[in-house]
Design an enzyme around this catalytic site. Structure first.
Site, PDB file in Angstrom:
ATOM      1  N   GLU A 180       0.899  -1.300   0.025  1.00 61.91           N
ATOM      2  CA  GLU A 180      -0.045   0.091   0.144  1.00 61.91           C
ATOM      3  C   GLU A 180       0.782   1.409   0.094  1.00 61.91           C
ATOM      4  OE1 GLU A 180      -3.267   0.519  -0.368  1.00 61.91           O
ATOM      5  OE2 GLU A 180      -3.357  -1.700  -0.838  1.00 61.91           O
ATOM      6  N   SER A 460     -52.560 -27.338  11.678  1.00 63.26           N
ATOM      7  CA  SER A 460     -52.842 -28.694  12.621  1.00 63.26           C
ATOM      8  C   SER A 460     -51.969 -28.524  13.943  1.00 63.26           C
ATOM      9  CB  SER A 460     -52.385 -30.004  12.115  1.00 63.26           C
ATOM     10  OG  SER A 460     -53.120 -30.346  10.948  1.00 63.26           O
TER      11      SER A 460
END
Length: 768
Positions: A180, A460
């Site tokens: 960098e 159910s």
């Protein structure tokens, strides 16, 4: 004429130069003024500024009787940053052998526990004893520290683990600077050499392939300016870089950069800083990273999403190798070390499709905290939640895998605009603590929480509560009341309703004649359930449902027996938790404690418990629901390898729009829902769509030696003939043991198959 033109030309040049000088001077003055303003206002962030709200999972207890593999002990240790070593020496070390695990626990700030060493004695992979090494005595259990789940800062989901400069490993600094900003320690914020090199590279390639910004410029852009590429922003960035270099030491700038840099996503969490990247990608502290892992993190800076190892492993590997090659070329890595590093595969702690921070749970948790406290959550606070990351991971994997398998088996599920969805909830029965919550298939695509926010017809799943209400009413009816052995007519019937006669049907449109309550529930028959609701009355059923925490609108008609009311998965799973807990309803909680940054408690929710029904009634319902898994609509679970005493119920709504399964042991309650958001039919039952996912979760969470449900006092058992529901005799072809509330048990012997004389004699003399 020519002379006049020449004079005019010279004047135009002179005025142009004067204007340019004036403009340049004004611009220079403006930049100087801007720099002066920045020097007074610009400040680098510090570790103690705007601390994030941190969210932790539940601490895991290591105790005798716990199977190490099944409960994910080593997975839990790795998540917490523990490392396997030959000899345990420092906190965070552990050494595993066949008969013991030597573990040096980290300090636990929340419980004020210093680092301590314990030994877990094992037999056949199960913990048999927990020993404190320092005191040389047996202790009941030991708690691992709460795992960090997520955090909030500045309105976004993120956790920034600030690492001071003196704790950043030199190898990390070396790798980042190599790719960098190689001249970071020699330039003054802007590097003309780097700019020239970038311009030449871009010119030769015919496009932007390399940038010339320094680390200081990148930090200025990330902290103070928008990412929009304009000349004005670039000039401001340059001035800010010069000001930072004048105002701060290089080490301070680099510390801020390495802690503020964006490094991708882990699920819904934005990863900022090298410390958090180490935790999220590798489940390690920064100092434990290998050189190839450091290179991968350094390589992410150029394009966090492009080179993310969880999104594109190939790109991540290539970028990592670029960093390693740069380290080798600059003499920072030997040839042998380079060869060894580039040949190692990239491995991250969790794949992309496993959401590491449980985003649906975190959203639900934050809403519960804000509703409970009635105020905002202060910065730096800590929330200690009930979530178990191991269970969460299992539930997430099971849902993703199960939905994909359903789509493969039933290609029609892939049709339509919206994808097939599902949700999973895991609760602790006794405390109501929420252990896992998966609210959908993909949080990034939809933040709608189908576990808590979606309300769908339960089908159910309501039937057990209909029969439970009947059992409770039987206390006053005695032997004439409804019991598991009561015979119900599964025959055509019509009831008057507001819209005319209503004739309920079973799912298969078949009738079976007289059946026991047990058989009716195990086979999920509709007609017997409606008949029972009609006999009992709607009011008593609705009151019972309210007692179990069902809060939405309940219909005042017989359709309630077939689950026409809409509920959330969390709501109905919690209701089943009341059955697992012996009739005691417990309100669901997602956290145990909210504390300030100072450690002072802000809020702890009270445990909300109430007796919804009798322990005896709940036990009868549980007995019936165990039969659902052993013989009924959930029996495939046994074929698929489910072990231990488990109760549960399938649910399928009218039109096959929703598929459910909720099941439980005395300790855990697990609920699963499958359907479409737009409520179109999936054309599958609960046993086809929801049960396979439920079993996948349950098999991994329920041990084979799980304890059975305790039988409360007031329960008696009798041997009956399931064809008649009466006491069985020696002549009955089938004989089964049934349970009853004391006082409601059968007293009449089978009138179909005859006999019973000797049984009555034995009973008279107390010999039966």
């Amino acid at each position: 004429m020519t002379v006049r033109i020449a004079i005019f030309g010279r004047r135009w040049v002179r005025w142009s130069l004067l204007i340019c000088c004036a403009v340049s001077g004004v611009a220079a003055v403006a930049l100087v003024i801007y720099g002066g303003v920045l020097s007074a206002s610009l400040a680098l962030p510090k570790s103690d500024e705007h601390p994030p709200l941190l969210i932790y999972g539940a601490p895991h207890l290591l105790k005798p009787g716990e199977p190490v593999a099944e409960t994910g002990v080593f997975d839990r240790l790795h998540r917490l940053g523990y490392r396997a070593v030959p000899v345990v020496q420092t906190p965070g070390d552990y050494a595993a052998a066949e008969d013991a695990i030597d573990l040096y626990l980290h300090a636990q700030e929340e419980s004020r526990q210093p680092p301590r060493r314990v030994q877990l004695e094992l037999k056949d992979g199960v913990i048999t004893n927990v020993v404190s090494v320092q005191e040389r005595e047996t202790i009941p259990f030991v708690a691992l520290e709460p795992p960090l789940l997520s955090g909030m800062r500045g309105g976004s989901r993120q956790v920034r683990e600030w690492v001071p400069y003196n704790r950043i490993p030199p190898a990390v600094i070396t790798a980042v600077l190599a790719v960098e900003d190689r001249r970071f320690f020699s330039h003054y914020g802007v590097d003309p050499v780097a700019i020239g090199r970038a311009l030449w590279a871009n010119l030769m390639r015919g496009g932007v392939v390399q940038g010339g910004s320094t680390i200081t410029q990148q930090l200025a852009k990330n902290l103070f300016y928008s990412p929009q590429r304009t000349m004005e922003r670039k000039l401001r960035e340059v001035v800010a870089a010069f000001v930072m270099e004048w105002k701060y030491r290089k080490e301070e700038i680099l510390e801020s950069y390495l802690n503020e840099i964006y490094l991708g996503q882990a699920g819904s969490v934005s990863i900022y800083g090298i410390g958090e990247a180490a935790h999220r990608y590798f489940a390690k502290p920064l100092e434990a990273l290998s050189i190839e892992e450091i290179a991968l993190v350094a390589g992410l800076i150029k394009g966090p999403n492009t080179y993310s190892p969880t999104k594109n492993l190939e790109h991540a590997t290539l970028r990592r190798n670029v960093v390693l090659r740069r380290l080798r070329d600059e003499g920072l890595l030997t040839e042998d070390a380079w060869k060894e590093a580039v040949n190692r595969p990239v491995r991250v702690s969790l794949p992309e499709d496993v959401v590491t921070d449980a985003p649906y749970f975190v959203d639900y948790l934050l809403r519960q905290v804000e509703a409970g406290t009635g105020m905002g959550i202060p910065e730096g606070a800590r929330i200690y939640s009930t979530l178990d990351p191991f269970m969460q991971q299992l539930a997430t994997e099971a849902l993703h895998k199960g939905l994909a398998k359903l789509e493969q088996q039933y290609p029609a599920l892939r049709e339509g605009e919206s994808p097939l969805q599902g949700a999973v909830v895991v609760l602790e029965a006794r405390t109501g603590q929420l252990r896992a919550m998966v609210g959908g298939r993909e949080y990034r695509a939809s933040q709608f929480n189908r576990a808590a926010q979606a309300h769908r017809q339960a089908g159910s799943l309501f039937k057990p509560f209909v029969y439970l209400a009947a059992f409770e009413a039987a206390r006053s009816d005695g032997s004439t009341g409804v019991t598991p052995a009561t015979m119900l007519a599964d025959e055509p019937v019509s009831f008057e309703s507001g819209s005319g006669p209503w004739s309920p049907q079973n799912y298969d449109r078949q009738f079976r004649g007289p059946v026991t309550v047990r058989a009716a529930l195990e086979q999920s028959l509709n007609v017997p359930a409606v008949r029972t609701a009609h006999r009992l009355g709607i009011g008593s059923i609705n009151r019972l449902l309210r007692g179990f925490g069902i809060q939405g609108a309940l219909p005042d008609n017989l359709s309630i027996a077939l689950g026409s009311a809409s509920v959330s998965l969390l709501e109905i799973t919690s209701a089943y938790g009341g059955l697992a807990n012996g009739g005691v309803g417990v309100k669901t909680v997602a956290l145990t404690n909210l504390v300030r940054e100072s450690g002072d408690t802000l809020w702890s929710p009270l445990l909300d418990r109430h007796q919804a029904v009798s322990a005896q009634g709940a036990y009868l319902a549980t007995s019936l629901l165990k039969g659902v898994l052993d013989r009924g609509t959930g029996s495939k679970a046994r074929v698929w390898g489910l072990r231990g005493p488990v109760a549960g119920k399938t649910g399928t709504t009218d039109g096959y729009r929703d598929a459910w399964f909720v099941g439980y042991t005395p300790e855990l309650v697990i609920g699963v829902w499958v359907g479409f958001d737009d409520e179109r039919a999936i054309r599958l039952t609960g046993s086809q769509a929801a049960l396979p996912i439920w079993v996948d979760v349950a098999r991994r969470l329920i041990p084979a030696d799980s304890p059975d449900f305790a039988v409360p006092s007031g329960i008696v058992s009798r041997t009956i003939d399931p064809r008649t529901g009466q006491l069985a005799t020696a002549q009955c072809p089938e004989r089964v043991t049934e349970v009853f509330l004391e006082g409601t048990e059968r007293s009449v012997y089978c009138e179909v198959h005859g006999g019973g004389f000797w049984e009555r004699v034995k009973q008279t003399f107390g010999l039966s």
